[in-house]
Write a protein that holds these residues in place. Structure first.
Motif, short mmCIF file in Angstrom:
data_model
loop_
_atom_site.label_atom_id
_atom_site.label_comp_id
_atom_site.label_asym_id
_atom_site.label_seq_id
_atom_site.Cartn_x
_atom_site.Cartn_y
_atom_site.Cartn_z
N GLY A 133 0.80 -1.21 0.00
CA GLY A 133 0.00 0.00 0.00
C GLY A 133 0.83 1.26 0.00
O GLY A 133 0.33 2.34 -0.34
N GLU A 134 2.10 1.16 0.36
CA GLU A 134 2.99 2.32 0.40
C GLU A 134 3.91 2.39 -0.80
O GLU A 134 4.69 3.33 -0.93
CB GLU A 134 3.83 2.28 1.68
CG GLU A 134 2.99 2.37 2.95
CD GLU A 134 3.84 2.26 4.19
OE1 GLU A 134 4.94 1.67 4.11
OE2 GLU A 134 3.42 2.79 5.25
N GLY A 135 3.84 1.39 -1.68
CA GLY A 135 4.73 1.35 -2.84
C GLY A 135 5.42 0.01 -2.94
O GLY A 135 5.16 -0.92 -2.15
N ILE A 136 6.31 -0.12 -3.89
CA ILE A 136 7.05 -1.37 -4.09
C ILE A 136 8.19 -1.43 -3.09
O ILE A 136 8.95 -0.48 -2.95
CB ILE A 136 7.56 -1.47 -5.54
CG1 ILE A 136 6.35 -1.54 -6.50
CG2 ILE A 136 8.46 -2.67 -5.73
CD1 ILE A 136 6.72 -1.45 -7.96
N ARG A 137 8.28 -2.57 -2.39
CA ARG A 137 9.26 -2.70 -1.32
C ARG A 137 9.99 -4.05 -1.42
O ARG A 137 9.48 -5.02 -1.98
CB ARG A 137 8.57 -2.62 0.05
CG ARG A 137 7.86 -1.29 0.30
CD ARG A 137 8.86 -0.14 0.47
NE ARG A 137 8.22 1.10 0.85
CZ ARG A 137 7.89 2.07 0.00
NH1 ARG A 137 8.12 1.89 -1.31
NH2 ARG A 137 7.35 3.19 0.43
N LEU A 138 11.18 -4.08 -0.82
CA LEU A 138 11.96 -5.31 -0.75
C LEU A 138 11.37 -6.29 0.26
O LEU A 138 10.88 -5.89 1.32
CB LEU A 138 13.40 -5.00 -0.33
CG LEU A 138 14.43 -4.64 -1.39
CD1 LEU A 138 15.77 -4.33 -0.73
CD2 LEU A 138 14.59 -5.75 -2.43
N ARG A 139 11.46 -7.57 -0.08
CA ARG A 139 11.25 -8.65 0.88
C ARG A 139 12.52 -9.48 0.92
O ARG A 139 13.24 -9.59 -0.07
CB ARG A 139 10.07 -9.53 0.48
CG ARG A 139 8.73 -8.89 0.71
CD ARG A 139 7.60 -9.84 0.35
NE ARG A 139 7.55 -11.00 1.24
CZ ARG A 139 6.62 -11.96 1.14
NH1 ARG A 139 5.72 -11.91 0.18
NH2 ARG A 139 6.61 -12.97 1.98
N GLN A 140 12.77 -10.08 2.08
CA GLN A 140 13.98 -10.86 2.26
C GLN A 140 13.65 -12.23 2.83
O GLN A 140 12.71 -12.38 3.61
CB GLN A 140 14.94 -10.13 3.22
CG GLN A 140 15.31 -8.73 2.75
CD GLN A 140 16.19 -8.02 3.75
OE1 GLN A 140 17.30 -8.46 4.03
NE2 GLN A 140 15.70 -6.90 4.28
N ALA A 141 14.43 -13.21 2.41
CA ALA A 141 14.30 -14.57 2.94
C ALA A 141 15.70 -15.12 3.13
O ALA A 141 16.61 -14.83 2.35
CB ALA A 141 13.50 -15.45 1.99
N LEU A 142 15.88 -15.92 4.16
CA LEU A 142 17.15 -16.60 4.33
C LEU A 142 17.35 -17.56 3.16
O LEU A 142 16.41 -18.23 2.73
CB LEU A 142 17.18 -17.36 5.66
CG LEU A 142 17.05 -16.47 6.90
CD1 LEU A 142 16.85 -17.33 8.15
CD2 LEU A 142 18.26 -15.57 7.06
N ALA A 143 18.55 -17.60 2.62
CA ALA A 143 18.82 -18.41 1.43
C ALA A 143 18.39 -19.85 1.66
O ALA A 143 18.55 -20.43 2.75
CB ALA A 143 20.29 -18.34 1.07
N ALA A 144 17.85 -20.46 0.61
CA ALA A 144 17.30 -21.81 0.71
C ALA A 144 18.33 -22.83 1.17
O ALA A 144 17.97 -23.87 1.74
CB ALA A 144 16.72 -22.23 -0.64
#
Length: 498
Positions: free
Chosen positions: A325-336
């Motif tokens: 809702g605030e714009g395009i943002r980064l998401r992060q995940a611990l590497a597989a």
């Protein structure tokens, strides 16, 4: 033999987080994938446990968990120290240095003090190349590839390929801005634009360690460019060094921020996630943008506890973009690859129940070396939950449902007798709010560190810790209200080297 390092007993290294074989380490740099190996270079002083003459340390891995230390790739010489930069695969021998075969190029910064004064220096981007899979490196005889035009800070070249314009782009840290240079042959660079004045966060410290890459936006037929920037700590800054990012468009010469100029996007809300860099040349079939950071903060980096080495890197993370809702943002995940790191079988948390009331505790048994866990809860209004991540509250996350949103607070304690460390290391961070009633936590606790991802990686907090976290279980404690546990799993991790 290590000079300048006392023969002191060594503490055990982290199980999953990279540390140098000895001496000092700070920024990761030169991350590149080539012929089945992830190459990790880093700012390295092998002869002492505090910052000093910078080398490029070097290690390789096939799985991002087990690392083989190699001799330093670049060492200081009469031209100066070897500061941060980047590495790429020159697949088509664009540089003409590989006789028509693919090879590795490292773009680094020469830092040369003048008149013997550490505060008076010259910085210039330079080039080195390897014809043997990174096992040996030669400095380009035509260095510097980009003479300093008279700027105090002129460093940390990040070189990327821009396919639409069929040119190479170099993002360069220049004081409080990032300059973009372009080249066809990787050797002759011209200034295209600069970005940063009036944009995002600025401190007394310089902008540094840029990175530039394109990512698809999840669920849309669109991409955006992401510009990462390290923000150096000023002497009066209480938070210290941190990493911000910008989302926008890049046409090959100029970066356009699609958010209001005053918007500050923190890649990690913790105190210890700096100098973030991503791997280049990860195979197209992999499709991942992998990142790693220096797990430290310049306010106390030289004073943290040491044991023959000082410095740790984060566990690699996978980056993606989503529309919010605030714009395009980064998401992060611990590497597989974390799931293949010699872990024990995942288990449901000990003593957990679906319904939790005030006074209830959930104990999370730790693994023998590190622990990776997930916890999902639905919280009723007025509920306060404490997530005790280290002994006796030395690392504590508090989550409060204030009736309309969830509010996160993070507190860290710790002192070692050094005045600078004792002043800056303890903290109490507040203010993060999420307009929802359920919360998802994922954490990786290792010897000396915590990486915490909240709400599916939309929020991250990374912190050093100075106690051994395995003397007691992590405790989830309901202070007030009620909650329902919808998921609770953990996986103990055995040290891959044991």
């Amino acid at each position: 033999m290590m000079t300048g390092i006392d023969a002191a007993p060594r503490l055990r290294c982290p199980a999953l987080h990279f540390t140098p074989p000895q001496g000092w380490m700070n920024d990761p740099n030169g991350l590149v994938y080539f012929e089945g190996e992830y190459h990790l270079f880093y700012q390295y002083h092998p002869h002492d446990r505090v910052w000093g003459p910078m080398h490029w340390g070097h290690a390789v891995s096939c799985d991002l968990c087990r690392w083989e230390h190699l001799p330093p790739a670049l060492v200081p010489d009469a031209d100066g120290m070897c500061f941060s930069g980047s590495a790429i695969v020159d697949r088509d021998d664009t540089s003409g240095l590989f006789g028509g075969e693919p090879g590795l190029l490292a773009f680094y910064t020469v830092h040369r003090e003048t008149a013997g004064d550490p505060g008076d220096y010259v910085q210039e981007p330079c080039l080195a190349y390897s014809r043997d899979r990174g096992r040996s490196w030669q400095k380009y005889p035509g260095n510097p590839i980009l003479p300093n035009p008279g700027l105090r800070d002129f460093r940390d070249p990040k070189v990327v390929w821009h396919a639409p314009s069929r040119r190479w782009v170099m993002a360069l840290a220049c004081g409080q801005v990032i300059r973009f240079y372009v080249a066809e042959n990787l050797l002759d660079w011209r200034l295209a634009s600069e970005f940063g004045e009036g944009q995002g966060a600025h401190t007394e410290g310089p902008w540094e360690c840029p990175d530039l890459f394109e990512l698809p936006v999840e669920g849309r037929q669109a991409t955006r460019w992401v510009l990462l920037v390290g923000v150096g700590a000023g002497e009066q800054e209480s938070f210290g060094s941190f990493t911000q990012y910008f989302v926008g468009h890049f046409g090959g010469e100029r970066f356009h921020n699609e958010n209001p100029a005053e918007t500050v996007l923190m890649m990690d809300e913790g105190r210890d996630f700096y100098a973030v860099q991503t791997w280049s040349d990860v195979p197209d079939g992999d499709g991942r943008r992998l990142a790693i950071a220096w797990l430290n903060n310049w306010l106390y980096a030289n004073q943290i506890p040491e044991a023959g080495w000082r410095g740790t890197l984060s566990f690699p993370r996978e980056l993606s973009l989503e529309e919010t809702g605030e714009g395009i943002r980064l998401r992060q995940a611990l590497a597989a690859e974390l799931g293949t790191a010699g872990g024990l079988s995942p288990s449901r948390m000990a003593n957990s129940t679906d319904a939790l009331m005030a006074g209830d505790n959930v104990l999370i048994e730790q693994g023998p070396s590190a622990a990776h866990g997930r916890l999902s809860l639905q919280m009723a209004p007025g509920t306060t939950l404490e997530f005790d991540l280290q002994q006796a509250g030395q690392m504590l996350l508090r989550i409060t449902h204030d009736g309309s949103a969830l509010r996160l607070e993070h507190r860290r304690e710790g002192r070692n007798g050094d005045p600078d460390f004792d002043r800056h290391f303890p903290h109490h961070l507040t203010g993060q709010r999420m307009a929802k009633t359920d919360i998802e936590l994922e954490w990786l606790v290792d010897r000396g560190s915590l990486e915490l991802l909240v709400d599916g990686g939309r929020y991250a907090a990374t912190h050093l810790g100075i106690t051994d976290p395995f003397h007691q279980p992590v405790t989830v404690r309901l202070v007030a209200g009620s909650a329902r546990l919808t998921e609770g799993r953990y996986q103990g991790v055995i040290d891959p080297l044991e």
